[in-house]
Design an enzyme around this catalytic site. Structure first.
Site: not given
Ligand code: PEP
Ligand code: MG
Length: 482
Positions: A106, A212, A248, A345, A368-369, A379, A415
């Site tokens: 993050h 977020r 979200r 995800e 990402n997830d 990740r 996203c």
């Molecule tokens: C993702 O998982 O791709 C996502 C957009 O959510 P975050 O990165 O906030 O987990």
């Molecule tokens: Mg995510």
């Protein structure tokens, strides 16, 4: 902070019952907004100074340690945590190189959203002392330590080219993203504050595909009230009007702690009580959030997005909570203009999309997830970053599968970070995606790049990428793509 007008405004808001941090933020935003609306370009830029002083006071208020001034140059660190990322000033620092950090932590996402280039996980190659010259390119992953004159010159040329590309992209930022053969792609922004919402809207984002909320309220020790949330979501909706904003619900757990939603310690937090799962036993704070969204949706274009959904039961349960929240505001059903969607995800959701997405308005692929769960590689863990590359053909196949299987009328959006890479955005479109939500600063370049290609070319690129040996081969394809 000695400005009497600013402190009096903050005091007044505190007197009205606003928490100090939010009162301060509102007062700073009000002054910065006034600067931004002035006709003189020099005075407009002073808004940035006001915001940067505002952030320093905010750090003091929240007890976040003030970093030493980093000045110009490239910062080399082991890992980039969110507190350090928040303190980076994109106008000063030219980039960050991490020795160990993964690409989707993050802190990295926050720094990139602030416009700071970050190259991650370079290991001992970045065992350098202060004052060493470094050149790096995030797009290709290239890192040069003490580069000779000809390499410096080549980097200089590349920077000039990119700067020109960026200037052209900025000039056209508010035009739609149409491929050469007329395919229309909506390019939205991922936001984590009212300020980034305004930034995204100013850079031509056609709404937000992801707010977020756990990041918006990350520094809060107590849960925001329904009224406080209404205020924040309304400000975001107004920033993007007439485009919609997708909010979200709290995505707590994993590597996202929230003081006001404690999650028990777990051996595998990413496989544990995350996102919507955190509310199954006690939905109180989720209901507050949904109530705020139902209220805002009566007057603004807003969508709700449920994170970390895994099963049909998760979808049904989430929708039942939305229904309950609607009743709280005196409605028999959620306002019809409130679009409802889920994050994709978890591979199980992708595989059963036709069933899970029935009756929804949209689904949003969180690459990402989805990559960490598809490739079984965490990740943010640099030790497994070679396995967690979101460009892995397995992930691309899943994206295509999702686009092919989405029920009629259900919009498929991406996203995750992949959508913020101008080289990759076209590949996603070739796979069938027609809506992207990117980091605000990436929006103009993503749009500009899509205008230079045809859908036909992107579909050919996607066919090659899905059949490629691995993520490295996909990257090679992208380098030679039109
Ligand atoms: C993702 O998982 O791709 C996502 C957009 O959510 P975050 O990165 O906030 O987990
Ligand atoms: Mg995510």
């Amino acid at each position: 902070m000695r400005d009497p007008e600013l402190s009096a405004d903050a005091d007044r808001r505190i007197g009205e019952g606003r928490p100090a941090a939010l009162a301060w933020q509102d007062a700073v935003d009000a002054v910065a907004d006034r600067f931004e609306r002035l006709p003189d370009a020099y005075l407009q830029e002073r808004a940035q100074d006001v915001r940067s002083i505002g952030e320093r006071v905010m750090r003091l208020l929240l007890g976040v340690t003030e970093p030493e001034s980093l000045g110009e140059g490239i910062l080399v660190v082991d890992e980039l945590d969110p507190a350090l990322a928040i303190s980076l000033d994109a106008a000063e620092i030219q980039g960050v190189v991490t020795r160990r950090g993964g690409g989707l932590g993050h802190g990295v996402l926050i720094a990139r959203a602030r416009g700071v280039p970050v190259l991650t996980g370079v290991g001992d190659r970045a065992a350098v002392t202060a004052g060493t010259m470094i050149a790096f390119d995030v797009r290709s992953g290239r890192l040069e330590i003490d580069p000779p004159a000809e390499v410096q010159a080549a980097f200089g040329d590349m920077l000039d080219r990119r700067r020109r590309e960026r200037e052209r992209a900025l000039a056209d930022a508010h035009l739609p993203a149409l491929t050469r053969d007329g395919a229309r792609v909506a390019v939205k922004a991922n936001v984590s504050s009212v300020a980034t919402a305004r930034l995204g809207a100013g850079l031509g984002a056609q709404g937000s595909g992801l707010v977020r909320t756990e990041a918006v309220f990350a520094q809060w020790h107590r849960a925001p009230t329904v009224e406080q949330q209404v205020e924040v979501y309304t400000a975001m909706a107004e920033a993007f009007a007439p485009h919609p904003v997708t909010v979200r619900t709290w995505d707590v757990g994993g590597d996202k702690p929230l003081d006001f939603i404690p999650v028990a310690e777990e051996a595998n937090p990413f496989l544990g009580v995350r996102g919507i799962r955190a509310f199954r036993d006690d939905p109180g704070l989720l209901l507050d959030q949904l109530e705020a969204l139902c209220r805002v949706a009566r007057t603004h274009r807003i969508n709700v997005l449920f994170p970390m959904v895994t099963s049909v039961d998760d979808v049904d349960w989430s929708r039942a909570r939305l229904q309950e929240a609607a009743r709280r505001v005196g409605l028999s059903a959620p306002p019809h203009q409130l679009g409802v969607g889920i994050m994709v995800e978890v591979p199980a959701v992708a595989v059963r999309l036709t069933r899970l997405a029935r009756g929804l308005d949209f689904v949003s692929i969180g690459t990402n997830d989805l990559s960490q769960y598809t490739l079984a590689a965490e990740r943010g863990n640099p030790a497994v970053s070679r396995w967690s590359d979101a460009l892995d053909p397995a992930l691309l196949q899943l994206v295509r599968y999702i686009c092919d299987r989405a029920p009629q009328g259900v919009v498929v959006s991406v996203c995750g970070e992949l959508a913020s890479d101008p080289d990759v955005a076209g590949l996603l479109v070739g796979l069938g995606v027609r809506e992207l939500s990117a980091s605000p600063s990436a929006v103009p370049t993503v749009k500009a790049r899509l205008r230079t290609v045809s859908l036909r070319e992107l579909q050919d690129l996607a066919a090659g990428a899905v059949a490629a040996r691995d993520a490295a081969a996909v990257r090679e394809l992208l380098l030679t793509a039109p």
